[in-house]
Write a protein that holds these residues in place. Structure first.
Motif, PDB file in Angstrom:
ATOM      1  N   THR A 339       5.998   5.230   9.693  1.00 40.93           N
ATOM      2  CA  THR A 339       7.193   5.695   8.984  1.00 40.93           C
ATOM      3  C   THR A 339       7.528   7.136   9.293  1.00 40.93           C
ATOM      4  OG1 THR A 339       5.943   6.431   7.033  1.00 40.93           O
ATOM      5  CG2 THR A 339       6.618   4.116   7.112  1.00 40.93           C
ATOM      6  N   GLY A 340       6.657   7.834   9.969  1.00 43.40           N
ATOM      7  CA  GLY A 340       6.845   9.258  10.197  1.00 43.40           C
ATOM      8  C   GLY A 340       5.953  10.091   9.309  1.00 43.40           C
ATOM      9  N   LYS A 341       5.710   9.605   8.095  1.00 41.68           N
ATOM     10  CA  LYS A 341       4.812  10.282   7.163  1.00 41.68           C
ATOM     11  C   LYS A 341       3.509   9.513   6.975  1.00 41.68           C
ATOM     12  CE  LYS A 341       8.497  12.442   4.416  1.00 41.68           C
ATOM     13  NZ  LYS A 341       9.079  12.595   3.066  1.00 41.68           N
ATOM     14  N   PRO A 356       1.341  -3.772   1.085  1.00 40.74           N
ATOM     15  CA  PRO A 356       1.281  -2.686   2.074  1.00 40.74           C
ATOM     16  C   PRO A 356      -0.026  -1.908   1.950  1.00 40.74           C
ATOM     17  CG  PRO A 356       2.792  -2.112   0.291  1.00 40.74           C
ATOM     18  CD  PRO A 356       2.368  -3.531   0.054  1.00 40.74           C
ATOM     19  N   GLN A 357      -0.616  -1.550   3.059  1.00 37.59           N
ATOM     20  CA  GLN A 357      -1.884  -0.824   3.076  1.00 37.59           C
ATOM     21  C   GLN A 357      -1.781   0.350   4.045  1.00 37.59           C
ATOM     22  OE1 GLN A 357      -4.938  -1.283   1.401  1.00 37.59           O
ATOM     23  NE2 GLN A 357      -5.411   0.681   2.393  1.00 37.59           N
ATOM     24  N   GLU A 358      -2.035   1.534   3.553  1.00 34.40           N
ATOM     25  CA  GLU A 358      -2.008   2.723   4.415  1.00 34.40           C
ATOM     26  C   GLU A 358      -3.310   2.795   5.215  1.00 34.40           C
ATOM     27  OE1 GLU A 358      -1.462   7.599   4.194  1.00 34.40           O
ATOM     28  OE2 GLU A 358      -1.259   6.349   2.386  1.00 34.40           O
ATOM     29  N   ILE A 359      -3.185   3.119   6.503  1.00 32.29           N
ATOM     30  CA  ILE A 359      -4.353   3.207   7.382  1.00 32.29           C
ATOM     31  C   ILE A 359      -4.284   4.484   8.203  1.00 32.29           C
ATOM     32  CG2 ILE A 359      -4.585   0.702   7.559  1.00 32.29           C
ATOM     33  CD1 ILE A 359      -3.295   0.895  10.335  1.00 32.29           C
ATOM     34  N   HIS A 360      -5.406   4.828   8.825  1.00 24.81           N
ATOM     35  CA  HIS A 360      -5.477   5.923   9.782  1.00 24.81           C
ATOM     36  C   HIS A 360      -5.946   5.337  11.115  1.00 24.81           C
ATOM     37  CE1 HIS A 360      -5.751   8.041   5.894  1.00 24.81           C
ATOM     38  NE2 HIS A 360      -5.075   8.996   6.517  1.00 24.81           N
ATOM     39  N   THR A 361      -5.178   5.604  12.157  1.00 26.06           N
ATOM     40  CA  THR A 361      -5.425   4.977  13.453  1.00 26.06           C
ATOM     41  C   THR A 361      -6.045   5.958  14.444  1.00 26.06           C
ATOM     42  OG1 THR A 361      -3.184   5.490  14.216  1.00 26.06           O
ATOM     43  CG2 THR A 361      -3.537   3.364  13.124  1.00 26.06           C
ATOM     44  N   GLY A 362      -6.675   5.381  15.464  1.00 25.13           N
ATOM     45  CA  GLY A 362      -7.280   6.174  16.534  1.00 25.13           C
ATOM     46  C   GLY A 362      -6.676   5.816  17.878  1.00 25.13           C
TER      47      GLY A 362
END
Length: 406
Positions: A339-341, A356-362
Motif C-alpha cells: 500500500t505504500g505504508k 488482512p494480515q500485515e507482514i514484513h518481507t525480505g
C-alpha cells in the motif's frame, strides 16, 4: 393499420424482455462480501463509529464526519462471528476465481540469472608520457585500435637535455671516482632517463639522446597523440594502452536481490559468439550506485582472457552463484499487497472467512517472496482476488493484524 399494430406489439415485447433481463442482472448485483453484521441493530452495542471514506479513523460517538458531509457509520460487535474478518460465500469465491496457496518453509533458489556486457579492465591501463622536453623524430606505423605486444615501439623522441648530461656522465666514468659516478648516475635518473638508457651509456660510453617510446604492457592502443616533427614537453601524454589479459563483466540485477551477491562468488557466462562455451570468473565488486530509471545495481565480475577472444562490448548471459540459503518462509509474490505504508496479505480462514494480515518481507527470487514476520508455515494466503478482499476490508474498517504470527 393491423400490420402497424403488430409491429408496435413486437416492439413492446422486446422492450419488456430487455427490461426483464436488466432487472434480473441488477438484482444479481448484490454485494459479494459482507462482514456478517446487520445495520442499526440496537441489541448489539457499537464498537465505534467511522467514515467509510476514512475507515482507519475511529470515533467514540455518533455524529457528522469531519472529512465528508455525511453521518458516521457505526461498527457493531458480533458475538457469533469474528468481526476482524470478512465473509465470502463459496459460490462468490468460485465466480471471482479466488485461489489460495500455503505458506511454505523452503530455501530460496540458489543463484541468480542476469544479462551483462563485457568491458575493458580499467585496472590495466598504461599511460605514456614524455620524460623531458624534446622533439619527435619518428613515429612508427601504429594507430588507435591496434592490439600490440609489450615492448612495441611507438615513437622516437630527441631530448637535447639528455645529451649534455650523458657526456658529463661518460667523463666521470673515465675518471674512476666512484662517488662522482654515483652522483652523476643519480642526476641522469632525476632527469627522467630510464634505467636501461643509463646502463647502455655506461656500457658503450656513447651518448644516447633519443628515447624510443614503447608499450609497457600488451593490449589495445587507445590513444596516440604524437606526430613526426612535433615538440613535446615534460609530462605530456603521448599514448595510452589498455590491457586485454582480463575483461570486466558488468551485470544488472534488481536492487531487492543485492543481498544475494557476495564478493568473490563464482560467475558463469555464455556468449552468443561462442555457443556452448561456459566462461568462469568471480565477482570483484558490487557498484555503490543504483540506476534511477531501472532500479538495478551493477555487479562487476572479472573474466580471464588469455587468448584475447573476449572483446569489450559483447553481451553475455550470466549466472551468479549465491551462498547456501537457510530455510525461510516463502509465499507467492503475487499474494503480496503493498500500500505504500504497509505490506499485507489476505489470509484465508475456515467457512469462507478472510482476514488482512500485515507482514514484513525480505528477498524475492523466481516469483517467491521471503516473509520475515507476520505469517507461519501452513497458513493459506490468497493469490487471486486479494485486492477485492482488501478493498472490502478497508471499507469495513478492518485494518488487519500487525502482530507477528510466527
Amino acid at each position: 393499420m393491423k400490420a402497424s399494430s403488430f409491429g408496435y406489439s413486437l416492439l413492446a415485447v422486446a422492450l419488456l424482455a430487455v427490461g426483464s433481463a436488466s432487472g434480473y442482472w441488477l438484482g444479481q448485483a448484490k454485494p459479494v462480501m459482507s462482514t456478517e453484521k446487520t445495520a442499526q441493530n440496537p441489541e448489539r452495542p457499537a464498537l465505534y463509529w467511522f467514515d467509510p471514506m476514512y475507515p482507519t479513523q475511529h470515533f467514540d460517538a455518533p455524529g457528522k464526519s469531519p472529512f465528508m458531509d455525511m453521518a458516521l457509520v457505526p461498527k457493531y460487535s458480533n458475538s457469533t462471528q469474528d468481526s476482524s474478518s470478512i465473509s465470502v460465500p463459496a459460490q462468490t469465491s468460485q465466480n471471482l476465481g479466488m485461489r489460495t496457496r500455503p505458506v511454505v518453509l523452503e530455501r530460496l533458489a540458489a543463484g541468480l540469472d542476469a544479462v551483462g556486457s563485457l568491458a575493458y579492465n580499467q585496472r590495466e591501463i598504461a599511460t605514456l608520457q614524455a620524460r623531458a622536453g624534446g622533439f619527435v623524430e619518428r613515429v612508427y606505423a601504429r594507430a588507435p585500435g591496434d592490439v600490440l605486444p609489450a615492448g612495441s615501439p611507438l615513437a622516437d623522441v630527441l631530448i637535447p637535455e639528455w645529451s649534455a648530461a650523458q657526456l658529463e656522465f661518460i667523463a666521470v666514468l673515465n675518471s674512476g671516482d666512484s662517488r662522482l659516478i654515483d652522483a652523476s648516475r643519480e642526476r641522469l635518473r632525476l632527469l627522467g632517463m630510464p634505467a636501461e638508457v643509463i646502463s647502455h651509456v655506461a656500457k658503450t660510453r656513447k651518448a644516447r639522446a633519443v628515447q624510443t617510446i614503447v608499450t609497457p604492457i600488451a593490449g589495445e592502443l587507445q590513444t596516440l597523440d604524437v606526430r613526426a616533427g612535433m615538440a613535446v614537453s615534460a609530462g605530456q601524454n603521448l599514448a595510452s594502452i589498455n590491457g586485454l589479459s582480463s575483461v570486466w563483466l558488468d551485470s544488472s540485477i534488481p536492487e531487492a536481490q543485492a543481498s544475494s551477491v557476495e564478493i568473490g562468488a563464482t560467475v558463469s557466462a555464455t556468449l552468443a559468439a561462442y555457443p556452448g562455451q561456459v566462461l568462469q570468473g568471480h565477482v570483484i565488486a558490487l557498484l555503490p550506485s543504483t540506476d534511477a530509471q531501472t532500479r538495478t545495481l551493477t555487479v562487476r565480475s572479472q573474466l580471464p582472457n588469455p587468448s584475447g577472444k573476449l572483446r569489450p562490448g559483447m553481451f553475455a548471459s550470466v549466472h551468479l552463484s549465491s551462498p547456501e540459503q537457510t530455510p525461510a518462509l516463502l509465499i507467492p509474490s503475487e499474494a503480496v499487497i503493498r500500500t505504500g505504508k504497509r505490506t499485507l496479505v489476505m489470509l484465508a480462514g475456515s467457512e469462507g472467512r478472510y482476514q488482512p494480515q500485515e507482514i514484513h518481507t525480505g528477498r524475492e527470487v523466481d516469483g517467491k517472496t521471503e516473509v520475515l514476520s507476520g505469517l507461519r508455515e501452513g497458513q493459506q494466503v490468497v493469490t487471486s482476488g486479494q485486492f477485492l478482499l482488501d478493498s472490502e476490508a478497508s471499507l469495513q474498517g478492518i485494518l488487519g493484524d500487525s502482530g507477528a504470527a510466527q
